[in-house]
Design a protein around this motif. Structure first.
Motif, short mmCIF file in Angstrom:
data_model
loop_
_atom_site.label_atom_id
_atom_site.label_comp_id
_atom_site.label_asym_id
_atom_site.label_seq_id
_atom_site.Cartn_x
_atom_site.Cartn_y
_atom_site.Cartn_z
N VAL A 413 0.84 -1.19 0.00
CA VAL A 413 0.00 0.00 0.00
C VAL A 413 0.88 1.25 0.00
O VAL A 413 1.76 1.40 0.86
CB VAL A 413 -0.93 0.03 1.23
CG1 VAL A 413 -1.90 1.20 1.13
CG2 VAL A 413 -1.69 -1.29 1.36
N THR A 414 0.63 2.13 -0.95
CA THR A 414 1.35 3.40 -1.00
C THR A 414 0.60 4.45 -0.18
O THR A 414 -0.58 4.30 0.15
CB THR A 414 1.47 3.90 -2.44
OG1 THR A 414 0.16 4.17 -2.95
CG2 THR A 414 2.17 2.87 -3.33
N GLU A 416 -0.39 7.31 -1.21
CA GLU A 416 -1.45 7.89 -2.02
C GLU A 416 -2.71 7.03 -1.98
O GLU A 416 -3.83 7.54 -1.84
CB GLU A 416 -0.97 8.08 -3.46
CG GLU A 416 0.13 9.11 -3.65
CD GLU A 416 1.49 8.62 -3.14
OE1 GLU A 416 2.32 9.49 -2.78
OE2 GLU A 416 1.70 7.38 -3.08
N GLU A 417 -2.55 5.71 -2.10
CA GLU A 417 -3.71 4.82 -2.06
C GLU A 417 -4.34 4.81 -0.68
O GLU A 417 -5.57 4.77 -0.54
CB GLU A 417 -3.32 3.41 -2.47
CG GLU A 417 -4.54 2.49 -2.62
CD GLU A 417 -4.19 1.08 -3.07
OE1 GLU A 417 -5.11 0.35 -3.47
OE2 GLU A 417 -2.99 0.71 -2.99
N GLN A 419 -4.44 7.29 1.47
CA GLN A 419 -5.20 8.53 1.64
C GLN A 419 -6.51 8.49 0.84
O GLN A 419 -7.56 8.94 1.31
CB GLN A 419 -4.35 9.72 1.23
CG GLN A 419 -3.16 9.97 2.16
CD GLN A 419 -2.23 11.06 1.66
OE1 GLN A 419 -2.21 11.37 0.47
NE2 GLN A 419 -1.46 11.64 2.56
N GLU A 420 -6.43 7.93 -0.37
CA GLU A 420 -7.63 7.85 -1.21
C GLU A 420 -8.70 6.96 -0.59
O GLU A 420 -9.87 7.35 -0.49
CB GLU A 420 -7.26 7.31 -2.59
CG GLU A 420 -8.46 7.10 -3.51
CD GLU A 420 -8.11 6.36 -4.78
OE1 GLU A 420 -9.04 6.05 -5.56
OE2 GLU A 420 -6.91 6.06 -4.99
N MET A 421 -8.31 5.76 -0.13
CA MET A 421 -9.29 4.81 0.37
C MET A 421 -9.76 5.16 1.79
O MET A 421 -10.88 4.83 2.16
CB MET A 421 -8.74 3.39 0.33
CG MET A 421 -8.36 2.91 -1.07
SD MET A 421 -9.60 3.26 -2.34
CE MET A 421 -11.02 2.35 -1.71
N LYS A 424 -12.48 7.69 0.99
CA LYS A 424 -13.60 7.12 0.25
C LYS A 424 -14.41 6.13 1.08
O LYS A 424 -15.65 6.13 1.03
CB LYS A 424 -13.08 6.43 -1.02
CG LYS A 424 -14.16 5.81 -1.89
CD LYS A 424 -13.55 5.15 -3.12
CE LYS A 424 -14.62 4.50 -3.99
NZ LYS A 424 -14.02 3.84 -5.18
N CYS A 443 -7.25 0.97 8.87
CA CYS A 443 -6.69 1.02 7.51
C CYS A 443 -5.91 -0.25 7.19
O CYS A 443 -6.04 -0.82 6.10
CB CYS A 443 -5.79 2.25 7.37
SG CYS A 443 -6.67 3.83 7.36
N PHE A 447 -7.10 -2.98 4.09
CA PHE A 447 -6.29 -3.38 2.93
C PHE A 447 -5.93 -4.86 2.99
O PHE A 447 -5.92 -5.55 1.97
CB PHE A 447 -5.02 -2.53 2.86
CG PHE A 447 -5.24 -1.17 2.27
CD1 PHE A 447 -5.43 -1.00 0.91
CD2 PHE A 447 -5.28 -0.05 3.08
CE1 PHE A 447 -5.65 0.27 0.36
CE2 PHE A 447 -5.49 1.22 2.57
CZ PHE A 447 -5.68 1.39 1.20
#
Length: 611
Positions: A413-414, A416-417, A419-421, A424, A443, A447
């Motif tokens: 998991v990066t 950016e991903e 923060q996005e998920m 969302k 989190c 994931f």
């Protein structure tokens, strides 16, 4: 597993469910969705309205649509699994079985008798039409999520498996339904008096005193009257009380062990016949708990023999003692030739800052030691501690059963991903919890449970997405076997008595601290979380042991905490993984390194607030 919801009001509830909340419910139960509406008029020509919404994840037996309505107009919503207590045949569905039992239960003591017998995780909502009442609640440990929201202005109450984060606008906030018992709502009083009246039927150990009526009921305004039932009825606690014996014992001589904890140290302890007997008792009861959870699967009896390529079982897998012993025991019960997915999550390590060149000599001619566990290597930006221990433990499992295909799923998991998920989805699933710890664990678990990553195929890593509907998790092991660092601190400051008090607190708060959140997180993927360490028989066995049989915190880290479980893993044939020290998921996956390092776990997390 299901997403269940009920809206009760004295006015129309046609638009009571927000779009996002409905979507979150639907994702929990992708196999079937249905709604039932009820309007009842009392003798005073006043009405109440109920909306029942259910979303089913089919797990076993014939597909049973929910809500279930019987000939008397009773409505049942069930989010749970019956692993014991009530007989459920291999070709039966537990929702159908429970609905039948409750249809024949008219009086409160009959309803409580049915629920007291169930062994397994559950949350339920049950409308008794003739009595004009609504029952709801969670199991003894709160292994399934149930939230409530109360609006005095609208004369409305909502119950739901999952909700959506509410901005701080003064609107009614959601809270978790306390898992202290089950609740009975008087719908007639709601219609005729405009008041919300709830009676509580608490979980009670035989001989215990019921909790006070002044218990703090989170999330309900003064409009709601919540009291202990005046009939003295209660649910029988499904586990025995914790053994609080604190007789002092002689500590083991430290010179009998290696400088660094090793599997050989555990062999030394296993030479004691009584110790080995207790270890094998734990293996037996925990193995049975795992069996119940890996063999109750969708379509087992009616479907043809499954192909080797299908995967039914996944394990949240850090490589630590909890997850590796679950994998070893699952190996006993998952059919030969079937794959088991080991879900291992890692968050991308930040590039270490380059040190500025300087001509100054270090003071005192001392060199600062290099921390090799804080930054990535060039070859593996996801080489976090849990990835390292996960790979090491994978080799042990492969040696234990080389014929089994173990899918080690590397979930990377990066930032950016993440923060996005989080924005969302995850923030709405963690809600109504809101601490830094809830954010980090929520989190990481989201994931991991999603299971989208890569897995080895020959000598290559290829894209892989786990299709397993059942996700085993090791939660409950640390709480019962003194696995957290705070347990060692408490033992060092207050001895065995202090440690026992800490363990009592751990199990008492596990529903509000962990389980509702994790159920919402894992269920978002249309998968079901199962908790073998919180099986009623496992908890009763461990509760019956004195604390020093479960842990010896006079021994070093990696040995003394969860000692009984480490001995069981060694007895099963596992090696170095038996002495891996406990590392919390937020640190092992390194998600904590991506955020503000000065935050405390108990701080309110601003990242979870979406508006």
């Amino acid at each position: 597993m299901c997403g269940i919801c009920c809206v009760v009001s004295t006015s129309s509830v046609c638009s009571a469910l927000e779009t996002r909340a409905y979507e979150n419910l639907r994702k929990r139960g992708p196999c079937y969705s249905q709604e039932i509406r009820k309007t009842m008029t009392t003798n005073k020509d006043l009405s109440y309205h109920c909306l029942f919404s259910a979303h089913v994840l089919h797990m076993r037996g014939p597909m049973t649509p929910q809500p279930v309505e019987d000939d008397s107009g009773n409505v049942f919503l069930w989010n749970g699994e019956v692993f014991g207590g009530l007989p459920v045949g291999q070709e039966e569905n537990d929702t159908h079985v429970l609905a039948q039992h409750l249809s024949h239960s008219q009086l409160p003591d009959e309803v409580l008798s049915v629920l007291s017998r169930v062994r397994g995780p559950w949350a339920f909502i049950y409308y008794q039409a003739a009595q004009n009442c609504l029952w709801f609640g969670r199991d003894f440990f709160g292994r399934r999520s149930l939230l409530w929201q109360c609006s005095p202005e609208q004369r409305l109450m909502v119950l739901s498996s999952v909700a959506t984060a509410v901005p701080c606008t003064g609107d009614p906030q959601w809270q978790e339904v306390p898992a202290v018992g089950v609740y009975r709502m008087n719908l007639r009083a709601l219609a005729e008096l405009g008041s919300l009246t709830l009676e509580v039927y608490p979980w009670i150990h035989t001989g215990d005193v019921p909790p006070p009526a002044s218990h703090k009921w989170e999330g309900l305004s003064s409009w709601a009257s919540v009291t202990m039932n005046d009939s003295g009825l209660f649910l029988c606690a499904p586990v025995c009380p914790l053994n609080r014996e604190v007789t002092e014992i002689c500590p083991l001589p430290l010179d009998a062990f290696s400088p660094q904890p090793s599997a050989e140290d555990l062999d030394t302890l296993l030479q004691c016949g009584e110790k080995r007997k207790t270890v094998n008792q734990l293996i037996e009861v925990l193995s049975e708990a795992v069996r119940r959870r890996v063999q109750c699967l969708p379509g087992e009896t009616a479907a043809p023999p499954p192909s080797d390529e299908e995967v039914d079982i996944a394990i949240l897998f850090s490589g630590g003692i909890d997850s590796v012993i679950l994998a070893a025991l699952a190996d006993r019960h998952v059919p030969v030739g079937k794959t088991i997915d080991l879900l291992n999550v890692a968050f991308k390590l930040q590039e270490p800052k380059k040190q500025k060149e300087t001509s100054k000599k270090p003071k005192g001619n001392k060199l600062k030691p290099v921390d090799t566990d804080t930054g990535p290597t060039e070859s593996d930006a996801f080489g976090v501690p849990d990835r390292i221990t996960g790979r090491a433990s994978l080799k042990e499992l492969q040696a234990l059963n080389p014929d089994r295909r173990w899918n080690f799923v590397e979930i990377n998991v990066t930032r950016e991903e993440l923060q996005e998920m989080r924005l969302k989805s995850i923030s709405h699933l963690v809600y109504p919890l809101e601490t830094v710890l809830d954010d980090s664990i929520g989190c990481a678990v989201w994931f991991a449970a999603r299971g989208v990553g890569t897995a080895a195929e020959g000598t290559e890593q290829k894209a892989y997405a786990s299709a397993a509907k059942v996700v085993l998790t090791g939660i409950g092991a640390d709480e019962q076997l003194a696995g957290y660092s705070r347990h060692r601190v408490r033992y060092n400051t207050a001895g065995l008595d202090g440690l026992v008090q800490e363990l009592v607190m751990e199990l008492g708060r596990i529903s509000s601290r962990n389980l509702g959140r994790d159920d919402r997180i894992i269920g978002d993927h249309g998968k079901e979380a199962r908790f073998p360490f919180l099986d009623e028989d496992v908890v009763s066995f461990l509760n019956g042991l004195p604390v020093w049989e479960k842990a010896d915190l006079s021994l070093p880290r990696g040995l003394g905490e969860k000692l009984l479980l480490r001995l069981a893993a060694r007895e099963l044939g596992l090696g170095p993984s038996t002495t891996f020290p406990k590392r919390a998921m937020q640190f092992g996956s390194r998600i904590a390194k991506l955020e503000n390092g000065r935050e405390r776990a108990s701080d309110k997390c601003n990242r979870l607030h979406t508006a």
